[in-house]
Design an enzyme around this catalytic site. Structure first.
Site, PDB file in Angstrom:
ATOM      1  N   SER A 125     -90.173  68.143 -68.109  1.00 60.18           N
ATOM      2  CA  SER A 125     -90.785  66.980 -68.501  1.00 60.18           C
ATOM      3  C   SER A 125     -92.318  67.030 -68.483  1.00 60.18           C
ATOM      4  O   SER A 125     -92.606  68.614 -67.531  1.00 60.18           O
ATOM      5  CB  SER A 125     -90.539  65.580 -68.055  1.00 60.18           C
ATOM      6  OG  SER A 125     -90.645  65.402 -66.986  1.00 60.18           O
ATOM      7  N   ASP A 132     -89.250  68.527 -72.518  1.00 58.18           N
ATOM      8  CA  ASP A 132     -88.676  67.676 -72.654  1.00 58.18           C
ATOM      9  C   ASP A 132     -89.480  65.881 -72.842  1.00 58.18           C
ATOM     10  O   ASP A 132     -90.129  66.242 -72.349  1.00 58.18           O
ATOM     11  CB  ASP A 132     -87.447  66.370 -71.372  1.00 58.18           C
ATOM     12  CG  ASP A 132     -86.648  65.467 -71.302  1.00 58.18           C
ATOM     13  OD1 ASP A 132     -85.993  64.637 -72.116  1.00 58.18           O
ATOM     14  OD2 ASP A 132     -86.696  64.451 -70.108  1.00 58.18           O
ATOM     15  N   GLU A 173     -86.852  63.600 -82.743  1.00 59.07           N
ATOM     16  CA  GLU A 173     -85.607  61.811 -82.153  1.00 59.07           C
ATOM     17  C   GLU A 173     -86.078  61.155 -83.439  1.00 59.07           C
ATOM     18  O   GLU A 173     -87.505  61.224 -83.836  1.00 59.07           O
ATOM     19  CB  GLU A 173     -86.893  62.151 -80.771  1.00 59.07           C
ATOM     20  CG  GLU A 173     -86.155  60.357 -80.492  1.00 59.07           C
ATOM     21  CD  GLU A 173     -86.190  59.862 -79.432  1.00 59.07           C
ATOM     22  OE1 GLU A 173     -86.386  61.193 -78.049  1.00 59.07           O
ATOM     23  OE2 GLU A 173     -86.135  58.292 -78.990  1.00 59.07           O
ATOM     24  N   GLY A 232     -83.466  56.036 -67.518  1.00 63.69           N
ATOM     25  CA  GLY A 232     -83.219  55.255 -66.004  1.00 63.69           C
ATOM     26  C   GLY A 232     -82.648  54.498 -65.378  1.00 63.69           C
ATOM     27  O   GLY A 232     -81.496  54.597 -66.033  1.00 63.69           O
ATOM     28  N   HIS A 253     -80.000  60.823 -75.629  1.00 64.07           N
ATOM     29  CA  HIS A 253     -80.814  60.493 -74.115  1.00 64.07           C
ATOM     30  C   HIS A 253     -80.679  59.497 -73.593  1.00 64.07           C
ATOM     31  O   HIS A 253     -79.833  58.789 -73.675  1.00 64.07           O
ATOM     32  CB  HIS A 253     -82.337  60.650 -74.476  1.00 64.07           C
ATOM     33  CG  HIS A 253     -83.102  61.852 -74.693  1.00 64.07           C
ATOM     34  ND1 HIS A 253     -83.994  62.224 -74.057  1.00 64.07           N
ATOM     35  CD2 HIS A 253     -82.897  62.694 -76.153  1.00 64.07           C
ATOM     36  CE1 HIS A 253     -84.590  63.540 -75.021  1.00 64.07           C
ATOM     37  NE2 HIS A 253     -83.797  63.627 -76.547  1.00 64.07           N
ATOM     38  N   GLY A 254     -81.162  59.192 -72.007  1.00 63.96           N
ATOM     39  CA  GLY A 254     -80.886  58.517 -71.721  1.00 63.96           C
ATOM     40  C   GLY A 254     -79.425  58.304 -71.009  1.00 63.96           C
ATOM     41  O   GLY A 254     -78.675  57.281 -71.254  1.00 63.96           O
ATOM     42  N   SER A 307     -77.337  58.619 -68.237  1.00 63.44           N
ATOM     43  CA  SER A 307     -77.028  58.854 -66.728  1.00 63.44           C
ATOM     44  C   SER A 307     -75.972  58.212 -66.358  1.00 63.44           C
ATOM     45  O   SER A 307     -76.138  56.883 -67.530  1.00 63.44           O
ATOM     46  CB  SER A 307     -78.142  59.516 -65.706  1.00 63.44           C
ATOM     47  OG  SER A 307     -78.525  60.036 -65.516  1.00 63.44           O
ATOM     48  N   SER A 341     -81.317  60.493 -63.813  1.00 65.68           N
ATOM     49  CA  SER A 341     -81.220  59.325 -63.127  1.00 65.68           C
ATOM     50  C   SER A 341     -80.548  59.833 -62.062  1.00 65.68           C
ATOM     51  O   SER A 341     -80.440  59.706 -60.810  1.00 65.68           O
ATOM     52  CB  SER A 341     -81.151  58.167 -63.394  1.00 65.68           C
ATOM     53  OG  SER A 341     -82.714  58.131 -64.714  1.00 65.68           O
TER      54      SER A 341
HETATM   55  P1  13P Z   1     -81.204  58.711 -67.728  1.00 63.95           P
HETATM   56  O1  13P Z   1     -82.497  58.360 -67.160  1.00 63.95           O
HETATM   57  O2  13P Z   1     -80.009  58.201 -68.350  1.00 63.95           O
HETATM   58  O3  13P Z   1     -81.058  60.169 -67.095  1.00 63.95           O
HETATM   59  O4  13P Z   1     -82.025  60.357 -69.051  1.00 63.95           O
HETATM   60  C1  13P Z   1     -82.363  60.619 -69.467  1.00 63.95           C
HETATM   61  C2  13P Z   1     -83.309  61.376 -70.250  1.00 63.95           C
HETATM   62  O5  13P Z   1     -82.672  61.264 -71.278  1.00 63.95           O
HETATM   63  C3  13P Z   1     -83.947  63.034 -69.995  1.00 63.95           C
HETATM   64  O6  13P Z   1     -84.332  63.239 -71.578  1.00 63.95           O
HETATM   65  O1  G3H Z   2     -87.256  60.960 -70.232  1.00 64.44           O
HETATM   66  C1  G3H Z   2     -87.705  61.477 -69.099  1.00 64.44           C
HETATM   67  C2  G3H Z   2     -86.459  62.181 -68.131  1.00 64.44           C
HETATM   68  O2  G3H Z   2     -86.004  61.333 -67.638  1.00 64.44           O
HETATM   69  C3  G3H Z   2     -88.140  62.716 -66.865  1.00 64.44           C
HETATM   70  O3  G3H Z   2     -89.065  62.064 -66.937  1.00 64.44           O
HETATM   71  O4  G3H Z   2     -91.046  62.042 -67.064  1.00 64.44           O
HETATM   72  O5  G3H Z   2     -90.580  60.655 -64.792  1.00 64.44           O
HETATM   73  O6  G3H Z   2     -89.892  63.481 -64.905  1.00 64.44           O
HETATM   74  P1  G3H Z   2     -89.903  61.539 -65.892  1.00 64.44           P
HETATM   75 ZN    ZN Z   3     -84.824  61.867 -72.804  1.00 69.14          ZN
END
Ligand code: 13P
Ligand code: G3H
Ligand code: ZN
Length: 311
Positions: free
Chosen positions: A50, A82, A134, A181, A213-214, A216, A259
């Protein structure tokens, strides 16, 4: 083996009904834990960075660590930006050796998203780099952007074909109810994803790789480990693993996980210090933390993504 784009990985993943894990990396121990797991499972891999990770660790350090991982594992590894939010950031990552970038124009209007994404695609494709766009907006926190549940919006299937054909993107992140998150669903509610939207999109653009995405699962063991060792996390609920497996068997070829790695690392370090309050050598607590990341990633590869043995 060299650093590769995700083109071949996605083609095989789509046909094989599995997904590639895209894990966020911020330092050496995280990169080692993830890549050691992938090596043991002979799994293809996307390591994603990121803009926050790039600011924290420095582009060159992360790139060199990933190059070291390619030498050590001999695996196909794709290096991905990312949530790129500007053309300049994407260009800098492309110029600096990434093989894939995400341009996240989901906060813009449809037309502005297309314009920005198209600009990145033109530059990226000229340089042999692939692009993830996206459509739709996830809830949760990512870098500087905090999207409330009210401002989140599902991807509109009727926009997808036009977006893909006018931008020329290589993959598309969609919003079907996942979020960034550790707090994805309200405690007491039943997690739900809009598989009907995914199905519609799959029918409209068959064979086109979709990104989640997201994703976890917010593994409870580590939330408990954090809270039993001085932490104070509220109830956290993630995406159930069976839903991720179902998505992977459909058009979803890339599943983003950050996460769960953070929770594994932090829980393990908190436990270590609770048990060894006088220790102060970083290697002592980073070693079990790296091992926890490795075990988490192996679990994801085998039980969630299904990409073991596919490198
Ligand atoms: P999580 O916060 O669910 O791990 O998602 C990570 C993500 O989408 C990174 O782009
Ligand atoms: O979706 C975001 C990722 O979890 C990266 O998080 O921007 O805090 O590095 P970050
Ligand atoms: Zn993401």
């Amino acid at each position: 083996m060299a650093i590769v784009t995700s083109t071949e990985m996605f083609k095989k993943a789509y046909e094989g009904g599995y997904a590639i894990g895209a894990f966020n990396v911020n330092n050496m121990e995280i990169i080692q834990g993830i890549t050691e797991a992938a090596k043991e499972q002979n799994a293809p891999l996307i390591l994603q960075v990121s803009s926050g990770a790039r600011k924290y660790a420095n582009h060159t350090y992360l790139m060199k660590l990933i190059e070291a991982a390619v030498i050590e594992t001999n695996l196909p590894i794709c290096v991905h930006l990312d949530h790129g939010d500007t053309f300049e950031l994407c260009k800098s990552c492309i110029d600096g050796g990434f093989t894939s970038v995400m341009i996240d124009g989901s906060h813009h209007s449809f037309e502005d998203n297309i314009k920005l994404t198209r600009q990145v695609v033109e530059y990226a494709h000229d340089h042999g780099v692939v692009v993830e766009g996206e459509l739709g907006r996830l809830a949760g926190i990512e870098d500087k952007v905090n999207v409330s549940a009210e401002d989140a919006s599902y991807t509109r299937p009727e926009e997808v074909e036009e977006f893909v054909s006018r931008t020329g993107v290589d993959s598309l992140a969609i919003a079907i109810g996942t979020s960034h998150g550790a707090y994805k669903f309200k405690p007491g509610t039943k997690p739900q994803l809009r598989f009907d939207i995914l199905e519609k999109i799959q029918k409209l653009i068959p064979g086109f790789p979709i990104v989640l995405h997201g994703a976890s699962s917010v593994v409870q063991k580590f939330v408990t480990m954090i809270n039993e060792n001085g932490g104070n996390m509220p109830d956290a609920i993630g995406i159930p693993e069976d839903m991720l497996r179902k998505a992977a068997s459909m058009a979803v070829c890339k599943i983003n996980i950050d996460s769960d790695l953070r929770l594994a690392m932090t829980g393990t370090i908190r436990k270590y210090f609770a048990e060894n309050p006088s220790h102060f050598d970083p290697r002592q607590y980073l070693k079990p933390a790296r091992q926890a990341i490795k075990e988490m990633v192996e679990h994801k590869i085998v039980n969630v993504l299904g990409c073991n043995g596919k490198a």
